[in-house]
Design an enzyme around this catalytic site. Structure first.
Site, PDB file in Angstrom:
ATOM      1  N   VAL A  69     -13.636  14.106  -2.177  1.00  0.00           N
ATOM      2  CA  VAL A  69     -12.342  14.787  -2.008  1.00  0.00           C
ATOM      3  C   VAL A  69     -11.620  15.012  -3.334  1.00  0.00           C
ATOM      4  O   VAL A  69     -10.697  15.834  -3.407  1.00  0.00           O
ATOM      5  CB  VAL A  69     -11.407  14.028  -1.031  1.00  0.00           C
ATOM      6  CG1 VAL A  69     -11.958  14.046   0.376  1.00  0.00           C
ATOM      7  CG2 VAL A  69     -11.131  12.617  -1.507  1.00  0.00           C
ATOM      8  N   ILE A 102      -5.706  -4.512   6.990  1.00  0.00           N
ATOM      9  CA  ILE A 102      -6.633  -4.156   8.059  1.00  0.00           C
ATOM     10  C   ILE A 102      -8.021  -4.669   7.676  1.00  0.00           C
ATOM     11  O   ILE A 102      -8.432  -4.559   6.512  1.00  0.00           O
ATOM     12  CB  ILE A 102      -6.682  -2.611   8.239  1.00  0.00           C
ATOM     13  CG1 ILE A 102      -5.264  -2.029   8.347  1.00  0.00           C
ATOM     14  CG2 ILE A 102      -7.548  -2.234   9.439  1.00  0.00           C
ATOM     15  CD1 ILE A 102      -4.438  -2.507   9.518  1.00  0.00           C
ATOM     16  N   ASN A 155      -7.807  10.338   4.914  1.00  0.00           N
ATOM     17  CA  ASN A 155      -7.977   8.879   4.959  1.00  0.00           C
ATOM     18  C   ASN A 155      -8.739   8.334   3.754  1.00  0.00           C
ATOM     19  O   ASN A 155      -8.569   7.165   3.394  1.00  0.00           O
ATOM     20  CB  ASN A 155      -8.730   8.518   6.255  1.00  0.00           C
ATOM     21  CG  ASN A 155      -9.299   7.129   6.231  1.00  0.00           C
ATOM     22  OD1 ASN A 155      -8.597   6.157   6.437  1.00  0.00           O
ATOM     23  ND2 ASN A 155     -10.606   7.020   5.961  1.00  0.00           N
ATOM     24  N   SER A 183      -0.112   3.416   2.563  1.00  0.00           N
ATOM     25  CA  SER A 183      -0.267   1.961   2.658  1.00  0.00           C
ATOM     26  C   SER A 183       1.112   1.325   2.541  1.00  0.00           C
ATOM     27  O   SER A 183       1.999   1.885   1.881  1.00  0.00           O
ATOM     28  CB  SER A 183      -1.142   1.456   1.495  1.00  0.00           C
ATOM     29  OG  SER A 183      -1.043   0.054   1.382  1.00  0.00           O
ATOM     30  N   ARG A 208     -16.944   4.710   6.977  1.00  0.00           N
ATOM     31  CA  ARG A 208     -16.714   3.261   7.140  1.00  0.00           C
ATOM     32  C   ARG A 208     -15.288   3.042   7.630  1.00  0.00           C
ATOM     33  O   ARG A 208     -14.484   3.965   7.665  1.00  0.00           O
ATOM     34  CB  ARG A 208     -16.844   2.532   5.790  1.00  0.00           C
ATOM     35  CG  ARG A 208     -18.240   2.419   5.303  1.00  0.00           C
ATOM     36  CD  ARG A 208     -18.333   1.642   4.011  1.00  0.00           C
ATOM     37  NE  ARG A 208     -18.041   2.454   2.849  1.00  0.00           N
ATOM     38  CZ  ARG A 208     -17.103   2.176   1.945  1.00  0.00           C
ATOM     39  NH1 ARG A 208     -16.337   1.122   2.083  1.00  0.00           N
ATOM     40  NH2 ARG A 208     -16.931   2.963   0.888  1.00  0.00           N
ATOM     41  N   ALA A 261       1.133   3.575  -6.799  1.00  0.00           N
ATOM     42  CA  ALA A 261       1.655   4.883  -7.222  1.00  0.00           C
ATOM     43  C   ALA A 261       1.012   5.996  -6.399  1.00  0.00           C
ATOM     44  O   ALA A 261       1.692   6.935  -5.960  1.00  0.00           O
ATOM     45  CB  ALA A 261       1.385   5.101  -8.714  1.00  0.00           C
ATOM     46  N   LYS A 309      -0.205   5.815  -3.390  1.00  0.00           N
ATOM     47  CA  LYS A 309       0.210   5.761  -1.989  1.00  0.00           C
ATOM     48  C   LYS A 309       1.682   6.159  -1.820  1.00  0.00           C
ATOM     49  O   LYS A 309       2.051   6.790  -0.832  1.00  0.00           O
ATOM     50  CB  LYS A 309      -0.060   4.368  -1.411  1.00  0.00           C
ATOM     51  CG  LYS A 309      -1.550   4.026  -1.319  1.00  0.00           C
ATOM     52  CD  LYS A 309      -2.296   4.998  -0.410  1.00  0.00           C
ATOM     53  CE  LYS A 309      -3.730   4.601  -0.152  1.00  0.00           C
ATOM     54  NZ  LYS A 309      -4.428   5.542   0.746  1.00  0.00           N
ATOM     55  N   TYR A 318      -2.845   2.027  -7.403  1.00  0.00           N
ATOM     56  CA  TYR A 318      -2.947   2.234  -5.948  1.00  0.00           C
ATOM     57  C   TYR A 318      -1.558   2.466  -5.338  1.00  0.00           C
ATOM     58  O   TYR A 318      -1.363   3.387  -4.535  1.00  0.00           O
ATOM     59  CB  TYR A 318      -3.617   1.006  -5.338  1.00  0.00           C
ATOM     60  CG  TYR A 318      -3.897   1.079  -3.859  1.00  0.00           C
ATOM     61  CD1 TYR A 318      -4.938   1.874  -3.365  1.00  0.00           C
ATOM     62  CD2 TYR A 318      -3.151   0.333  -2.950  1.00  0.00           C
ATOM     63  CE1 TYR A 318      -5.215   1.917  -2.006  1.00  0.00           C
ATOM     64  CE2 TYR A 318      -3.426   0.375  -1.586  1.00  0.00           C
ATOM     65  CZ  TYR A 318      -4.460   1.169  -1.120  1.00  0.00           C
ATOM     66  OH  TYR A 318      -4.732   1.213   0.230  1.00  0.00           O
TER      67      TYR A 318
HETATM   68  P1  NDP Z   1     -13.119   1.547   3.092  1.00  0.00           P
HETATM   69  O1  NDP Z   1     -13.344   1.176   1.692  1.00  0.00           O
HETATM   70  O2  NDP Z   1     -13.700   0.732   4.186  1.00  0.00           O
HETATM   71  O3  NDP Z   1     -13.597   3.080   3.321  1.00  0.00           O
HETATM   72  C1  NDP Z   1     -13.169   4.081   2.452  1.00  0.00           C
HETATM   73  C2  NDP Z   1     -13.701   5.418   2.922  1.00  0.00           C
HETATM   74  O4  NDP Z   1     -13.295   6.421   1.962  1.00  0.00           O
HETATM   75  C3  NDP Z   1     -15.210   5.459   2.997  1.00  0.00           C
HETATM   76  O5  NDP Z   1     -15.595   6.209   4.135  1.00  0.00           O
HETATM   77  C4  NDP Z   1     -15.609   6.187   1.713  1.00  0.00           C
HETATM   78  O6  NDP Z   1     -16.783   6.937   1.921  1.00  0.00           O
HETATM   79  C5  NDP Z   1     -14.434   7.150   1.548  1.00  0.00           C
HETATM   80  N1  NDP Z   1     -14.271   7.595   0.175  1.00  0.00           N
HETATM   81  C6  NDP Z   1     -13.988   6.858  -0.916  1.00  0.00           C
HETATM   82  N2  NDP Z   1     -13.918   7.640  -1.995  1.00  0.00           N
HETATM   83  C7  NDP Z   1     -14.160   8.904  -1.568  1.00  0.00           C
HETATM   84  C8  NDP Z   1     -14.217  10.165  -2.213  1.00  0.00           C
HETATM   85  N3  NDP Z   1     -14.020  10.291  -3.521  1.00  0.00           N
HETATM   86  N4  NDP Z   1     -14.480  11.262  -1.463  1.00  0.00           N
HETATM   87  C9  NDP Z   1     -14.682  11.157  -0.148  1.00  0.00           C
HETATM   88  N5  NDP Z   1     -14.633   9.989   0.524  1.00  0.00           N
HETATM   89  C10 NDP Z   1     -14.377   8.886  -0.204  1.00  0.00           C
HETATM   90  O7  NDP Z   1     -11.544   1.693   3.245  1.00  0.00           O
HETATM   91  P2  NDP Z   1     -10.565   1.449   4.484  1.00  0.00           P
HETATM   92  O8  NDP Z   1     -11.180   1.964   5.718  1.00  0.00           O
HETATM   93  O9  NDP Z   1     -10.088   0.078   4.426  1.00  0.00           O
HETATM   94  O10 NDP Z   1      -9.350   2.385   4.034  1.00  0.00           O
HETATM   95  C11 NDP Z   1      -9.157   3.695   4.533  1.00  0.00           C
HETATM   96  C12 NDP Z   1      -7.808   4.196   4.044  1.00  0.00           C
HETATM   97  O11 NDP Z   1      -6.786   3.311   4.512  1.00  0.00           O
HETATM   98  C13 NDP Z   1      -7.683   4.257   2.533  1.00  0.00           C
HETATM   99  O12 NDP Z   1      -6.926   5.386   2.163  1.00  0.00           O
HETATM  100  C14 NDP Z   1      -6.931   2.980   2.205  1.00  0.00           C
HETATM  101  O13 NDP Z   1      -6.224   3.096   1.009  1.00  0.00           O
HETATM  102  C15 NDP Z   1      -6.025   2.864   3.412  1.00  0.00           C
HETATM  103  N6  NDP Z   1      -5.521   1.518   3.651  1.00  0.00           N
HETATM  104  C16 NDP Z   1      -6.385   0.498   3.963  1.00  0.00           C
HETATM  105  C17 NDP Z   1      -5.871  -0.768   4.182  1.00  0.00           C
HETATM  106  C18 NDP Z   1      -6.725  -1.941   4.553  1.00  0.00           C
HETATM  107  O14 NDP Z   1      -6.179  -3.034   4.669  1.00  0.00           O
HETATM  108  N7  NDP Z   1      -8.016  -1.793   4.752  1.00  0.00           N
HETATM  109  C19 NDP Z   1      -4.432  -1.045   4.065  1.00  0.00           C
HETATM  110  C20 NDP Z   1      -3.638   0.108   3.745  1.00  0.00           C
HETATM  111  C21 NDP Z   1      -4.183   1.338   3.543  1.00  0.00           C
HETATM  112  P3  NDP Z   1     -18.104   6.818   1.005  1.00  0.00           P
HETATM  113  O15 NDP Z   1     -18.231   5.414   0.579  1.00  0.00           O
HETATM  114  O16 NDP Z   1     -19.186   7.301   1.915  1.00  0.00           O
HETATM  115  O17 NDP Z   1     -17.829   7.772  -0.095  1.00  0.00           O
END
Ligand code: NDP
Length: 245
Positions: free
Chosen positions: A62, A186, A88, A140, A15, A155, A157, A153
């Protein structure tokens, strides 16, 4: 910037930002392996990539070291080695400090920070073998500024930023660069529940006056992974419309 034949591993590619990063590399000819846990969403990422032959999904949590190792092994097999790792995968479990449950603290640290460590450790030898090893960790702006209700969160990041700099120093002699990208707000599932009022208030705090897109982040990740970025390491680069200066 060509990525023909370059082997890339992206965690959390089912996603949001991760899916955008998978697409950005796949459209440039890379062999991309991505992780996540939701198989249906993974199929949608592969379809959206427009390059199904070059994109492979591996189900992996992960936060589990064996799972992280299996994801790295799958990327090595699919790409014939490993050149680029994008950590990510990330989650939030927000709440005020005094009400934060132990599990909300530890799960966020486990996925965001320990997950980054497990995948990086599993990939380190392969990155050092590559002619052009690149590590890119998604942190972040909250890790730089803090945010009420996100002690766990923030801590995790901030931890990623320190981790990235330590790894950059350890791996520099092998021509591996390690950088972090710090997105602002985002538009993804993670921020979907903010509501229009909060989104409007946020826009007023962003000099470029808009929320970011996954492409805004993905293009910076691609640049940091390129050969052209070979002299950039140990940096945390905000992609936030100027919110943090
Ligand atoms: P989403 O919630 O849209 O997607 C998160 C992704 O991480 C999914 O693909 C999910 O896959 C995967 N995921 C979650 N937990 C696990 C796990 N334990 N093992 C493997 N995969 C996992 O998040 P974003 O795209 O918004 O965020 C992506 C990154 O960017 C994150 O690290 C977030 O902290 C960071 N970020 C996002 C911001 C924003 O505004 N959106 C701002 C700043 C940072 P699945 O559900 O299939 O497990």
């Amino acid at each position: 910037m060509s990525f023909d034949g370059v082997s890339v591993l992206v965690t959390g590619g089912t996603r949001g930002i991760g899916r955008g990063v998978v697409q950005a590399f796949a459209s440039r000819g890379a062999k991309v392996t991505f992780t996540g846990r939701n198989e249906e969403a993974a199929a949608a990422t592969i379809e959206a990539s427009g390059n199904a032959d070059n994109v492979r999904f591996v189900a992996a949590d992960v936060a589990n070291p064996e799972s992280a190792q299996a994801a790295v092994d799958a990327a090595v097999e699919h790409g014939g080695g490993l050149d680029v790792v994008v950590n990510n995968a990330g989650i939030t479990r927000d709440g005020l400090l005094m009400r934060m449950k132990d599990d909300d603290w530890s799960r966020v640290l486990d996925v965001n920070l320990s997950g980054t460590f497990f995948v990086t450790r599993a990939a380190a030898r392969r990155l050092m073998k590559s002619r052009r090893g690149r590590l890119i960790n998604i942190t972040s702006v909250v890790g730089l500024t803090g945010n009420a209700g996100q002690a766990n969160y923030a801590a995790s990041k901030a931890g990623i930023a320190g981790f990235t700099k330590a790894v950059a120093k350890e791996m520099a002699a092998r021509k591996v660069t390690a950088n972090a990208v710090a997105p602002g707000f985002i538009q993804t599932d993670m921020t979907a529940d903010l509501g229009d009022k909060v989104a409007d208030e946020l826009k007023n705090r962003i000099p470029l006056q808009r929320l970011g897109s996954v492409e805004d982040v993905a293009e910076v990740v691609v640049f940091l992974a390129s050969e052209e970025a070979g002299y950039v390491t140990g940096q945390v680069i905000p992609v936030d419309g100027g919110m943090v200066m």
